[in-house]
Design a protein around this motif. Structure first.
Motif, PDB file in Angstrom:
ATOM      1  N   PHE A  12      37.500  51.811  40.458  1.00  0.00           N
ATOM      2  CA  PHE A  12      38.704  52.853  41.938  1.00  0.00           C
ATOM      3  C   PHE A  12      39.499  53.574  40.729  1.00  0.00           C
ATOM      4  N   ARG A  35      34.933  54.560  48.506  1.00  0.00           N
ATOM      5  CA  ARG A  35      33.783  53.942  48.129  1.00  0.00           C
ATOM      6  C   ARG A  35      32.788  54.619  48.283  1.00  0.00           C
ATOM      7  N   ILE A  76      30.572  48.615  43.536  1.00  0.00           N
ATOM      8  CA  ILE A  76      32.178  49.250  43.971  1.00  0.00           C
ATOM      9  C   ILE A  76      33.166  48.713  43.100  1.00  0.00           C
ATOM     10  N   ARG A 135      37.540  41.440  45.576  1.00  0.00           N
ATOM     11  CA  ARG A 135      36.201  41.643  45.190  1.00  0.00           C
ATOM     12  C   ARG A 135      35.986  41.616  43.756  1.00  0.00           C
ATOM     13  N   GLU A 195      37.062  47.744  43.875  1.00  0.00           N
ATOM     14  CA  GLU A 195      38.513  48.891  44.743  1.00  0.00           C
ATOM     15  C   GLU A 195      39.497  48.061  43.682  1.00  0.00           C
ATOM     16  N   CYS A 248      40.242  53.352  51.142  1.00  0.00           N
ATOM     17  CA  CYS A 248      39.105  52.396  50.767  1.00  0.00           C
ATOM     18  C   CYS A 248      37.796  53.042  50.887  1.00  0.00           C
TER      19      CYS A 248
END
Lengths: 237, 237
Positions: free
Chosen positions: A47, A79, A16, A24, A18, A75
């Protein structure tokens, strides 16, 4: 994990994004390299693409309206929602997450100190799973964070370790991590002891909170009438 | 307490002298003065007279054999045993102790971190009571320690405040007190929140641990085959 799985079953990786720059993006780059080395199929969802906003966008909103809660409070549910969606799209039957012993006892203690026994009853190494909510498993549930780090170093598994999430200074969890690490140092065995207390209590709690709800907005399994992700999305709009 | 009691019921004071010089002797002197001011009948019993040893004697033993546990681990069960005996001799129907909110959430959290849910299930403002074990009540259970101190100061109730018990540096409870006070400062409301979590959980725990045991040595109610006081006395012999 491959060692413990029969060849009939395949492992796929789900990542994922974000949208947290200098964190990330770098972590995903390393993770993709490792996954390719192992020859594991992977899928990445973000996201931005699924929810229309990155965590930077969220941060700008939470920064302004302090009442909506910390950035992490958004978050997490987002997630969780995307992990569930992604697993379904990968035709997965189970979703394995990286939660370790430290994570788990932090959650247990936070829920206990918050008097949130319903949420506590949803913890544990295997969730029940429903039609809409893929069963989640935590293979590292009994492993202390330190041991996992040592394992990764010894086996030359490359992971992102430069720094923590740039938003994590807001997380209540930090205070609990520090407190629990101190208690473990003073009274060795505290981590496993808290876990055992939880495991002894959880059948009673599960029985107390057994009804099943579905989110009235998106239909996914939820502890309340509206799921956490939909509630958080509404707060941001 | 007198304000809340009908005139049919009388309050009597019971004081335990553990034999800790420069601490309990001074505290008892002040307590007796206060009790006389209020015109309340009182009774004093001592470890020396009932158990044949003062806490100084115990300290000498625990100092030598570290394995038997901290001094406080002896003082607690002995005091509990004598409070029960003394209440019966005073023809009491209930024993009110001075435990406050801080004491209670320290015990709850210690039991939780120790995975001692059975002991946790015995906490709370009113114990069940049996033939041999007088029902115990905690009228100050919801009152934070700070408020009780403020009340005593405002009402000119004289109590011993020069220093803590000279053995208390050994008590595990100190670490929990410090940790919990820190958490309450960081997240105001934590004390009452922990208490609520306990109150929500306790009916389930009470149900799980409902069988009643009696000590095979002295016949008093006990959570195990031998009560804590008899076990501790044996360790010292």
């Amino acid at each position: 994990l491959n060692k413990f799985f029969s060849k009939e079953q395949t492992i796929k990786a789900l990542m994922i994004d974000e949208g947290i720059p200098n964190y990330r993006d770098k972590a995903l780059k390393l993770a993709k390299k490792e996954v390719k080395k192992l020859g594991i199929e992977f899928k990445e969802i973000s996201f931005k693409e699924r929810l229309g906003k990155t965590m930077i966008d969220v941060m700008k909103k939470t920064g302004r309206k302090k009442l909506v809660g910390s950035t992490c409070a958004f978050c997490g549910p987002f997630r969780r929602k995307l992990l569930n969606e992604g697993t379904i799209e990968l035709h997965g039957t189970k979703m394995a997450t990286g939660h370790n012993l430290d994570d788990e006892i932090q959650s247990i203690t936070m829920n206990f100190f918050d008097n949130d026994l319903k949420r506590m009853s949803g913890l544990g190494p295997i969730t029940q799973g429903t039609k809409q909510l893929i069963q989640r498993i935590k293979p590292l549930y009994l492993s202390p964070e330190k041991e996992i780090i040592a394992f990764a170093e010894l086996n030359e598994i490359n992971y992102f370790k430069e720094h923590c999430c740039p938003f994590s200074w807001q997380a209540k969890r930090n205070e609990f991590r520090g407190m629990l690490n101190q208690m473990e140092n003073k009274f060795p065995g505290t981590f496993y002891s808290i876990l055992s207390a939880f495991e002894n209590m959880n059948p009673l709690l599960k029985d107390k909170f057994k009804e099943e709800n579905y989110c009235q907005k998106c239909g996914s399994s939820s502890s309340g009438k509206i799921c956490a992700a939909c509630m958080k999305l509404k707060k941001l709009s």
